[in-house]
Design an enzyme around this catalytic site. Structure first.
Site, mmCIF file in Angstrom:
data_model
loop_
_atom_site.group_PDB
_atom_site.id
_atom_site.type_symbol
_atom_site.label_atom_id
_atom_site.label_comp_id
_atom_site.label_asym_id
_atom_site.label_seq_id
_atom_site.Cartn_x
_atom_site.Cartn_y
_atom_site.Cartn_z
ATOM 1 N N CYS A 179 0.712 -1.096 0.005
ATOM 2 C CA CYS A 179 -0.034 -0.022 -0.059
ATOM 3 C C CYS A 179 0.801 0.960 -0.122
ATOM 4 O O CYS A 179 1.381 1.827 0.719
ATOM 5 C CB CYS A 179 -0.777 0.082 1.389
ATOM 6 S SG CYS A 179 -1.826 -1.432 1.112
ATOM 7 N N GLY A 183 4.056 7.564 -1.006
ATOM 8 C CA GLY A 183 5.604 7.216 -1.705
ATOM 9 C C GLY A 183 6.990 7.252 -1.392
ATOM 10 O O GLY A 183 7.818 6.869 -1.517
ATOM 11 N N LYS A 185 8.211 6.387 1.988
ATOM 12 C CA LYS A 185 8.635 5.064 2.149
ATOM 13 C C LYS A 185 8.640 3.914 1.454
ATOM 14 O O LYS A 185 10.438 3.615 1.199
ATOM 15 C CB LYS A 185 7.610 4.244 3.407
ATOM 16 C CG LYS A 185 7.447 4.617 4.959
ATOM 17 C CD LYS A 185 6.296 3.790 5.189
ATOM 18 C CE LYS A 185 4.918 3.495 5.736
ATOM 19 N NZ LYS A 185 4.452 5.539 5.181
ATOM 20 N N ASP A 210 -0.386 0.653 -5.315
ATOM 21 C CA ASP A 210 -1.597 0.979 -4.394
ATOM 22 C C ASP A 210 -3.366 0.667 -5.467
ATOM 23 O O ASP A 210 -2.988 0.439 -6.473
ATOM 24 C CB ASP A 210 -0.899 2.648 -4.297
ATOM 25 C CG ASP A 210 -2.288 3.212 -3.067
ATOM 26 O OD1 ASP A 210 -1.790 3.201 -1.906
ATOM 27 O OD2 ASP A 210 -3.113 3.813 -3.456
ATOM 28 N N ASP A 237 -5.837 -3.620 -5.880
ATOM 29 C CA ASP A 237 -5.874 -3.878 -4.595
ATOM 30 C C ASP A 237 -5.559 -5.132 -4.368
ATOM 31 O O ASP A 237 -5.126 -6.109 -4.006
ATOM 32 C CB ASP A 237 -7.826 -4.620 -4.428
ATOM 33 C CG ASP A 237 -8.045 -4.983 -3.266
ATOM 34 O OD1 ASP A 237 -7.554 -5.210 -1.824
ATOM 35 O OD2 ASP A 237 -9.042 -5.076 -3.245
ATOM 36 N N CYS A 316 -0.591 3.320 11.684
ATOM 37 C CA CYS A 316 -0.770 4.578 12.361
ATOM 38 C C CYS A 316 -1.659 5.056 12.976
ATOM 39 O O CYS A 316 -1.985 6.111 13.523
ATOM 40 C CB CYS A 316 -0.312 6.245 11.426
ATOM 41 S SG CYS A 316 -1.704 6.809 10.316
#
EC number: 2.1.1.203
Length: 694
Positions: A179, A183, A185, A210, A237, A316
């Site tokens: 995912c 971008g 990371k 993605d 997906d 997160c």
């Protein structure tokens, strides 16, 4: 069917929204939203009851959540270039900022993140209001904006930088970012892959995926700034991302990844310091809705992980329903094929809390459940057994959930975050008896045998009514979004390559088969290169995946060049990939030569210093490489090698790179050079800092 369509659209929406990922990946300078009330009683009650925050620290935790998030920057690029950018920042800006006073208070200078290697990540508390009060800070802010646009600096939240560091990337690793958008990371992964700048084509690669077609182009923008031939962006997906195949010694086999980053969509309550909307929108229902999707993505990830490989799962969100519950369900389903790695000592200086083995679930109405047996049947579609801790205490202990890591905002003035590193020790139990996918690619005899086997199976199925039915063939997946231009690899004897080979005197080991273009017919406008490994992936999976972008541009058509023997000029984006193979058309330049090339539009050859002048004069007209080689005995000059594309004219020479003027505020005349920014491969801050005489 209607309900299935709704669920599918919701899944796409959940993945593409990426609330948490967007907000932690894109750091911003300063803070606003002063008028928004940062209160959510349900949030406080929930986390106070869970006890994730150490005793006596809950008020500090809530106070930190209400404070604006400090801005953080990461210096991007490969090793020697990144060090030069760091040198410029420390020597030119950070020293000056230490002397600034705002309203009689001395400004706190940016500080390096103690746990990030080589001081390549920095943090500052400067807000927009403070920046506007000082011309020096305004100039610093302008520098950060321009360098971010040119790719030398990435404004990225501190906790977002952690997952790639725990993956322990090596240059030969095959990496999947499930995912990936927007971008930040992914860029870290590419940098780690190219740790050795002397190797133009690492054996490994990064496939960045993605679900949202439009967000894939943000991902392309981030990745393209690093000009790597080892990155491919795809659009799928993540929970049903296709299995890929590669050819090895004439056999086709399944592709398993050495490293996988599984940074899943989440409720994002760890981003409250920056994403202020979460305060009023947060409910426990968000986590309940996302848990299933997160688990499906994680399962699909470990299915494609190689035995001995490592997958980092991250969110997160601070909520155990999205964190430990997903990891525990994954470990239980693996039946011992996965184990949690202990990463507590991997980043010295990073303060984290261990994962928990006990948690409860609360509905948005405030009703608590300790176990799935307490959940009324009317709620079984929203609340699933995998959301609760395992009832077998011994089995729960064997998961070692304490090896998970939770970052709390008040410990180091960051956002909230959760991480877990999983190591695969054996195939997943449902893959152990999977049929072999190996099929020989070249042997005619093996193909005939395969056909005979198929015929015999058909005969047996007709003669034996009790034989189990075969599953129906897979329907071809529909591809959505923009229609991409094709990726067409050139053959080794393509007529385009011969004049290029001769003009630039390419070495015999130049990988011609790795060159591709984006059109089947007509004149080829641009030529791109990918690594041998990515070429293998593309050739064997054209029907399985939707490729958005791959390859780095190495040549562009220039009709003026045809009269000089080659219709293609060098492209700055791909010069670091091509340079090791080019054996002619090179001019060695000094810092003084670079000053001339950047401040004068088409300087005469005589303007260059004697060595560069003699080399340039010996070459015919056309595209050239301008090579700067650092001199260790001159520490005041840049200490990283730099290659620029140039053009040798009849009597003049120029640096053939895009130039853009940046409006800078009240800078003196001697900073004229600093008004030029070079894009696509040249680290402007390095040259501008060293070339300026002020």
């Amino acid at each position: 069917n209607s309900n299935m369509g709704k669920r599918s659209r919701q899944r796409q929406k959940n993945q593409s929204s990426g609330v948490g990922r967007d907000n932690r990946d894109n750091g911003s300078w300063g803070a606003g939203y002063a008028d928004i009330v940062k209160e959510n009683q349900l949030f406080e009650d929930y986390y106070k009851e869970l006890g994730l925050v150490p005793e006596g620290e809950f008020e500090q935790f809530m106070d930190a959540m209400r404070e604006p998030l400090p801005a953080t920057i990461r210096i991007t690029g490969y090793k020697s270039h990144a060090k030069e950018i760091l040198h410029c920042l420390k020597e030119k800006y950070f020293k000056e900022i230490q002397e600034v006073e705002i309203d009689g208070v001395k400004l706190e200078a940016p500080t390096p993140l103690s746990w990030y290697p080589d001081e390549l990540a920095w943090q500052t508390n400067m807000s927009r209001k403070i920046i506007r009060k000082s011309p020096l800070l305004e100039k610093f802010h302008q520098f950060l904006v321009s360098e971010t646009e040119s790719g030398n600096i990435s404004r990225q939240e501190a906790v977002s930088m952690i997952p790639p560091l725990l993956m322990k990337i090596e240059s030969h690793h095959k990496i999947l970012d499930m995912c990936a958008a927007p971008g930040s990371k992914t860029a870290q992964l590419i940098e780690m892959l190219h740790a050795d700048m002397d190797v133009p084509f690492p054996e490994g690669f990064v496939i960045a995926n993605d679900v949202d077609n439009k967000r894939c182009y943000l991902l392309v923008h981030q990745a393209k700034r690093l000009n790597s031939p080892c990155i491919m962006v795809i659009n799928h997906d993540a929970s049903i991302i296709p299995s890929l195949q590669v050819a090895t010694d004439g056999w086709r086999e399944a592709l398993f990844y050495d490293r996988i980053l599984c940074d899943v969509p989440c409720s994002g309550d760890g981003t409250m310091r920056k994403n202020i909307d979460v305060w009023k929108k947060w409910t426990t229902a968000n986590s309940l809705h996302l848990h299933g999707l997160q688990l499906r993505i994680a399962i699909r990830g470990v299915e494609q992980l190689a035995v001995g490989g490592r997958m980092v799962y991250s969110t997160c969100s601070l909520n155990p329903i999205e964190d430990e519950a997903v990891i525990a369900a994954l470990l239980e389903k693996s039946e011992g094929a996965l184990e949690l790695a202990d990463c507590s000592a991997d980043l010295p200086g990073l303060k984290t809390m261990p994962g928990v083995s006990s948690w409860k679930l609360m509905t948005k109405e405030g009703q608590w459940f300790n176990d799935f047996s307490e959940v009324p049947s009317s709620r079984h579609t929203q609340i699933r057994p995998t959301m609760f801790p395992h009832t077998d205490k011994d089995k729960l202990a064997s998961f070692h959930l304490d090896r998970c890591m939770r970052v709390l905002p008040h410990h180091q003035n960051t956002g909230g975050f959760f991480l877990a590193a999983l190591v695969k020790t054996a195939p997943m139990p449902w893959n152990k008896r999977a049929p072999k996918v190996n099929t020989h690619l070249s042997s005619l005899a093996s193909r005939v045998r395969a056909m005979l086997v198929c015929v015999s199976h058909v005969c047996v199925s007709h003669l034996t009514p009790s034989a189990p039915p075969r599953p129906p063939p897979h329907k071809r997946k529909k591809m959505f979004g923009f229609k991409e231009d094709p990726f067409v690899f050139l053959s080794e004897d393509d007529p385009v390559l011969a004049p290029i080979q001769s003009f630039y005197d390419l070495s015999p080991n130049f990988p011609k088969l790795n060159v591709l273009t984006r059109s089947h017919e007509g004149k080829k406008r641009h030529l791109y290169m990918v690594s041998k490994e990515l070429r293998n992936v593309m050739l064997n999976n054209s029907e399985r995946m939707k490729v958005i972008n791959t390859g780095v541009k190495v040549w562009s058509r220039n009709s003026d060049g045809e009269q000089f023997g080659c219709a293609f000029r060098l492209a700055q984006e791909g010069i670091y990939t091509l340079y090791p193979y080019i054996r002619s058309r090179m001019v060695t330049v000094s810092v003084e030569d670079i000053k001339v090339l950047l401040t004068q539009e088409n300087p005469f050859l005589s303007k260059l210093q004697s060595k560069a002048h003699a080399q340039a004069k010996s070459l015919g007209m056309g595209s050239i490489v301008l090579r700067y080689q650092p001199n260790p005995e001159e520490p005041l000059e840049p200490q990283c090698p730099i290659e620029l594309c140039g053009w040798r004219g009849k009597t003049s020479i120029r640096a053939f790179v895009p130039l853009e003027t940046i409006p800078l505020l009240k800078w003196p005349q001697c900073f004229s050079l600093c008004c030029i920014r070079l894009k696509n491969g040249l680290f402007s801050a390095v040259l501008l800092f060293y070339a300026c005489n002020c």
